[in-house]
Scaffold this active site. Structure first.
Site, mmCIF file in Angstrom:
data_model
loop_
_atom_site.group_PDB
_atom_site.id
_atom_site.type_symbol
_atom_site.label_atom_id
_atom_site.label_comp_id
_atom_site.label_asym_id
_atom_site.label_seq_id
_atom_site.Cartn_x
_atom_site.Cartn_y
_atom_site.Cartn_z
ATOM 1 N N THR A 190 -49.519 -13.694 1.352
ATOM 2 C CA THR A 190 -49.178 -14.855 3.352
ATOM 3 C C THR A 190 -49.928 -14.354 3.983
ATOM 4 O OG1 THR A 190 -47.275 -12.860 2.862
ATOM 5 C CG2 THR A 190 -46.936 -15.221 2.500
ATOM 6 N N LYS A 224 -37.000 -3.252 0.940
ATOM 7 C CA LYS A 224 -38.109 -3.499 0.581
ATOM 8 C C LYS A 224 -39.241 -1.680 -0.087
ATOM 9 C CE LYS A 224 -41.550 -5.824 1.385
ATOM 10 N NZ LYS A 224 -42.992 -4.824 0.952
ATOM 11 N N GLY A 281 -40.141 -7.182 8.736
ATOM 12 C CA GLY A 281 -41.298 -6.430 8.377
ATOM 13 C C GLY A 281 -41.486 -5.747 9.782
ATOM 14 N N ARG A 282 -42.689 -6.143 9.943
ATOM 15 C CA ARG A 282 -43.099 -6.032 11.211
ATOM 16 C C ARG A 282 -42.217 -6.333 12.693
ATOM 17 N NH1 ARG A 282 -49.431 -5.815 9.871
ATOM 18 N NH2 ARG A 282 -48.283 -7.344 8.356
ATOM 19 N N LYS A 317 -46.050 -5.219 -7.320
ATOM 20 C CA LYS A 317 -46.733 -6.397 -7.666
ATOM 21 C C LYS A 317 -47.710 -5.910 -8.638
ATOM 22 C CE LYS A 317 -47.324 -7.697 -2.284
ATOM 23 N NZ LYS A 317 -46.407 -6.960 -2.514
ATOM 24 N N PHE A 318 -47.117 -5.707 -9.916
ATOM 25 C CA PHE A 318 -47.881 -5.926 -10.921
ATOM 26 C C PHE A 318 -48.649 -6.029 -11.162
ATOM 27 C CE2 PHE A 318 -43.422 -3.150 -12.213
ATOM 28 C CZ PHE A 318 -43.955 -1.971 -11.655
ATOM 29 N N ASP A 351 -41.564 -3.528 -4.901
ATOM 30 C CA ASP A 351 -42.512 -4.731 -4.125
ATOM 31 C C ASP A 351 -43.827 -3.789 -4.575
ATOM 32 O OD1 ASP A 351 -44.053 -6.576 -3.262
ATOM 33 O OD2 ASP A 351 -43.620 -6.400 -1.395
ATOM 34 N N ASP A 359 -51.945 -6.284 -14.352
ATOM 35 C CA ASP A 359 -52.070 -5.468 -15.373
ATOM 36 C C ASP A 359 -52.474 -6.183 -15.811
ATOM 37 O OD1 ASP A 359 -53.895 -3.502 -17.104
ATOM 38 O OD2 ASP A 359 -53.016 -1.745 -14.858
ATOM 39 N N ILE A 360 -52.977 -5.966 -17.640
ATOM 40 C CA ILE A 360 -52.726 -5.969 -18.443
ATOM 41 C C ILE A 360 -51.520 -6.176 -19.236
ATOM 42 C CG2 ILE A 360 -54.699 -5.685 -19.575
ATOM 43 C CD1 ILE A 360 -53.358 -2.934 -21.504
ATOM 44 N N ASP A 411 -41.844 -0.660 5.688
ATOM 45 C CA ASP A 411 -43.397 0.055 5.138
ATOM 46 C C ASP A 411 -43.272 1.404 6.120
ATOM 47 O OD1 ASP A 411 -43.588 -2.053 3.465
ATOM 48 O OD2 ASP A 411 -44.033 -3.541 4.858
HETATM 49 O O1 C5P Z 1 -44.882 -6.547 8.952
HETATM 50 P P1 C5P Z 1 -44.358 -7.888 7.997
HETATM 51 O O2 C5P Z 1 -43.314 -9.142 7.991
HETATM 52 O O3 C5P Z 1 -45.996 -8.556 7.473
HETATM 53 O O4 C5P Z 1 -44.249 -7.587 6.135
HETATM 54 C C1 C5P Z 1 -44.372 -8.028 5.284
HETATM 55 C C2 C5P Z 1 -44.380 -7.140 4.007
HETATM 56 O O5 C5P Z 1 -43.797 -8.082 2.769
HETATM 57 C C3 C5P Z 1 -45.129 -6.499 3.749
HETATM 58 O O6 C5P Z 1 -44.216 -5.346 2.961
HETATM 59 C C4 C5P Z 1 -45.811 -6.647 2.402
HETATM 60 O O7 C5P Z 1 -46.366 -5.820 1.481
HETATM 61 C C5 C5P Z 1 -45.308 -8.085 1.760
HETATM 62 N N1 C5P Z 1 -45.606 -9.360 1.289
HETATM 63 C C6 C5P Z 1 -46.206 -10.570 1.713
HETATM 64 N N2 C5P Z 1 -46.716 -10.802 1.358
HETATM 65 C C7 C5P Z 1 -46.493 -11.617 -0.130
HETATM 66 C C8 C5P Z 1 -46.056 -9.784 -1.042
HETATM 67 C C9 C5P Z 1 -44.699 -8.903 -0.228
HETATM 68 O O8 C5P Z 1 -46.047 -9.596 2.782
HETATM 69 N N3 C5P Z 1 -47.126 -12.357 -0.568
#
Ligand code: C5P
Length: 238
Positions: A127, A36, A218-219, A65-66, A63, A68-69, A14
Site C-alpha cells: 500500500t 499483527k 496501525g499508526r 511477507k515471505f 506479517d 524467497d525460493i 509496530d
Molecule cells: O501505521 P500503518 O497503518 O501505515 O501500518 C500498516 C501496517 O500494515 C504496517 O505494519 C505495515 O507493515 C503493514 N502492511 C502494509 N501494507 C501491506 C502489507 C502490510 O502497510 N501491503
C-alpha cells in the site's frame, strides 16, 4: 466493540520492545482480538513474543511477507504453522510454486498435528506503492490495478486463502475472485490523519463497506496521542 466488528480488526504492534507490545495488547484486549507481529517486533523479539500474545488469549497475524525460493518459503510456512498463528503472509511475487508449497506445508502440518490451519495470504502490491512507482521503479507497465488483479488471481490459483491489498482494490478483487477469497486491507486512515508513507489509503468504514474481511490499524491508532479515542473515532467512521 460489537462482536462482528471485533473479529475484523487487526492491530499492528509496530514497536521493538516486548513490554510495549504487550502493553498495547493489554490496553486494547477488550476491543481487539487479532494482533499483527511484523518485521520490527519479530526481528527484535523473535517467536517468543508470539507465544506471549497467545498466552493472553489473542490471535496473531504474522506479517513477515515471505519472499524467497519455494523451498525456503515452504519451510518458513511450516514454522509459522508450528507457532500456531492465526494467519501469515507470503509475497505473491515469490510466484505460484512458493505459494502452493507454503499452503501444502501448512495443510500437511495441521493434518498431522490435528491443529487449526493458519490462513495463508499473499501480499499483492504494497500500500506504500503507487502506479508511478510501480512503473518507474519496478518496471510494471500494465497499471497498478491490473497488476493487483493478476497477483490476486495467481494467489487464488495457488490455493491461498486470500490477499493483502489496499481497500481501494477490494471491490475489484471480490468481483473477480468471489466473496470467500479473503482480503486484509492495511493503509487505513481517517480523512483527518496524514497518510505517512502510505500511498493507497482508505478510511476504515469505506474499506469494510467495500468488502474487506479484515482491516489493519496501525499508526491510525497507536501513532495518535490518545489511542483509545482514536479507536473510538474509527468505530464511529465504520
Ligand atoms: O501505521 P500503518 O497503518 O501505515 O501500518 C500498516 C501496517 O500494515 C504496517 O505494519 C505495515 O507493515 C503493514 N502492511 C502494509 N501494507 C501491506 C502489507 C502490510 O502497510 N501491503
Amino acid at each position: 466493540m460489537p462482536a462482528n466488528l471485533k473479529k475484523r480488526l487487526i492491530l499492528a504492534l509496530d514497536v521493538d520492545e516486548r513490554s510495549r507490545a504487550l502493553d498495547i495488547v493489554d490496553r486494547f484486549g477488550e476491543h481487539i482480538d487479532i494482533y499483527k507481529v511484523g518485521l520490527e517486533l519479530f526481528t527484535a523479539q523473535g517467536p517468543s513474543v508470539v507465544k506471549d500474545i497467545h498466552g493472553r488469549g489473542k490471535k496473531v497475524f504474522l506479517d513477515l511477507k515471505f519472499h524467497d525460493i519455494p523451498n525456503t518459503v515452504a519451510k518458513a510456512a511450516r514454522t509459522a504453522a508450528r507457532l500456531g498463528v492465526f494467519m501469515f503472509n507470503v509475497h505473491a511475487q515469490a510466484g505460484s510454486e512458493a505459494m502452493r508449497r507454503a499452503r501444502d506445508e501448512v495443510v500437511a502440518f495441521s493434518l498431522k498435528e490435528g491443529s487449526p490451519r493458519p490462513l495463508v495470504l499473499a501480499v499483492t502490491v504494497l500500500t506504500s506503492q503507487n502506479e508511478e512507482g510501480l512503473k518507474t521503479e519496478l518496471g510494471v507497465q500494465h497499471g497498478l490495478r491490473t497488476h493487483v488483479k493478476h497477483l490476486a488471481s495467481l494467489a487464488k490459483q495457488s490455493g491461498l486463502d486470500g490477499v493483502v491489498a489496499s481497500g481501494q482494490e477490494v471491490r475489484m478483487i471480490k468481483e473477480r475472485l468471489g466473496d470467500k477469497f479473503l482480503i486484509v486491507a492495511p493503509g487505513i486512515r481517517l480523512s483527518t490523519s496524514p497518510p505517512d508513507d502510505q500511498k493507497r489509503t482508505m478510511s476504515p468504514g469505506e474499506a469494510l463497506r467495500a468488502g474487506a474481511d479484515f482491516i489493519v490499524l496501525g499508526r491510525a491508532v497507536t501513532g495518535q496521542t490518545d489511542p483509545e479515542k482514536a479507536l473510538e473515532q474509527i468505530c464511529m467512521d465504520i
